[in-house]
Write a protein that holds these residues in place. Structure first.
Motif, PDB file in Angstrom:
ATOM      1  N   LYS A  86       0.826  -1.199   0.000  1.00  0.00           N
ATOM      2  CA  LYS A  86       0.000   0.000   0.000  1.00  0.00           C
ATOM      3  C   LYS A  86       0.870   1.264   0.000  1.00  0.00           C
ATOM      4  O   LYS A  86       0.583   2.219  -0.716  1.00  0.00           O
ATOM      5  CB  LYS A  86      -0.943  -0.011   1.202  1.00  0.00           C
ATOM      6  N   GLN A  87       1.938   1.270   0.771  1.00  0.00           N
ATOM      7  CA  GLN A  87       2.853   2.417   0.789  1.00  0.00           C
ATOM      8  C   GLN A  87       3.492   2.631  -0.575  1.00  0.00           C
ATOM      9  O   GLN A  87       3.636   3.765  -1.037  1.00  0.00           O
ATOM     10  CB  GLN A  87       3.938   2.223   1.846  1.00  0.00           C
ATOM     11  N   SER A  88       3.852   1.555  -1.219  1.00  0.00           N
ATOM     12  CA  SER A  88       4.446   1.645  -2.556  1.00  0.00           C
ATOM     13  C   SER A  88       3.455   2.253  -3.542  1.00  0.00           C
ATOM     14  O   SER A  88       3.816   3.116  -4.358  1.00  0.00           O
ATOM     15  CB  SER A  88       4.878   0.254  -3.024  1.00  0.00           C
ATOM     16  N   GLU A  89       2.217   1.821  -3.466  1.00  0.00           N
ATOM     17  CA  GLU A  89       1.192   2.369  -4.356  1.00  0.00           C
ATOM     18  C   GLU A  89       0.906   3.839  -4.032  1.00  0.00           C
ATOM     19  O   GLU A  89       0.629   4.619  -4.932  1.00  0.00           O
ATOM     20  CB  GLU A  89      -0.093   1.544  -4.290  1.00  0.00           C
ATOM     21  N   GLN A  90       1.005   4.203  -2.764  1.00  0.00           N
ATOM     22  CA  GLN A  90       0.813   5.607  -2.396  1.00  0.00           C
ATOM     23  C   GLN A  90       1.902   6.472  -3.031  1.00  0.00           C
ATOM     24  O   GLN A  90       1.620   7.520  -3.598  1.00  0.00           O
ATOM     25  CB  GLN A  90       0.825   5.773  -0.869  1.00  0.00           C
ATOM     26  N   ARG A  91       3.150   6.031  -2.985  1.00  0.00           N
ATOM     27  CA  ARG A  91       4.246   6.781  -3.630  1.00  0.00           C
ATOM     28  C   ARG A  91       4.052   6.836  -5.136  1.00  0.00           C
ATOM     29  O   ARG A  91       4.354   7.841  -5.775  1.00  0.00           O
ATOM     30  CB  ARG A  91       5.593   6.155  -3.278  1.00  0.00           C
ATOM     31  N   ALA A  92       3.530   5.770  -5.716  1.00  0.00           N
ATOM     32  CA  ALA A  92       3.329   5.711  -7.170  1.00  0.00           C
ATOM     33  C   ALA A  92       2.240   6.659  -7.654  1.00  0.00           C
ATOM     34  O   ALA A  92       2.151   6.936  -8.856  1.00  0.00           O
ATOM     35  CB  ALA A  92       3.007   4.273  -7.593  1.00  0.00           C
TER      36      ALA A  92
END
Length: 145
Positions: A86-92
């Motif tokens: 989820k954090q990775s998708e937030q940065r993306a």
């Protein structure tokens, strides 16, 4: 003198209301334009087997629905590493800032949303980014082309 102040005060309030509604209408119109332009390109691959299948306007939010054709939202939310995903998708989310369809939203109150769902429409999670935040990406945001 008091009547003049009341009249001036009433005019200021009316002007503020008109400007507020004009801004909302402008944001709404821009959201609908962005939605139409993006929808014309869908469905589109997102990542691996994920597909961006639809885009909708929900209030001041531009919601892109991304489907996993084989995932199970409940099991995935319980899996180790879910928070990192989820954090990775937030940065993306900052990748959206470079899209020409999004450019007209950058000075509005629009919120960009990616909603990840499984084959039964159960949500994995949503990630959001106010369009205005595109002008100040964090240091760890993906590089924009």
């Amino acid at each position: 003198m008091m009547n003049a102040l009341r009249t001036a005060s009433s005019l200021l309030v009316a002007t503020a209301v008109v400007l507020t509604f004009a801004g909302c209408t402008d944001t709404d119109a821009r959201l609908k334009q962005a939605q139409a332009k993006i929808a014309a390109t869908l469905p589109a691959p997102y990542y691996e087997d994920l597909v961006t299948e639809a885009v909708d306007v929900e209030d001041n939010r531009l919601v892109m629905r991304i489907r996993s054709p084989a995932g199970d939202a409940a099991r995935t939310r319980e899996a180790a590493g879910f928070d990192l995903l989820k954090q990775s998708e937030q940065r993306a989310m900052y990748e959206l800032c470079a899209l020409p369809e999004i450019a007209p939203l950058l000075d509005t109150d629009a919120i960009l949303v990616r909603r990840f769902v499984d084959p039964k429409d159960a949500p994995f999670f949503d990630v959001e980014l106010p369009a205005r935040a595109c002008s100040t990406p964090p240091a760890d945001a993906p590089a924009q082309p």
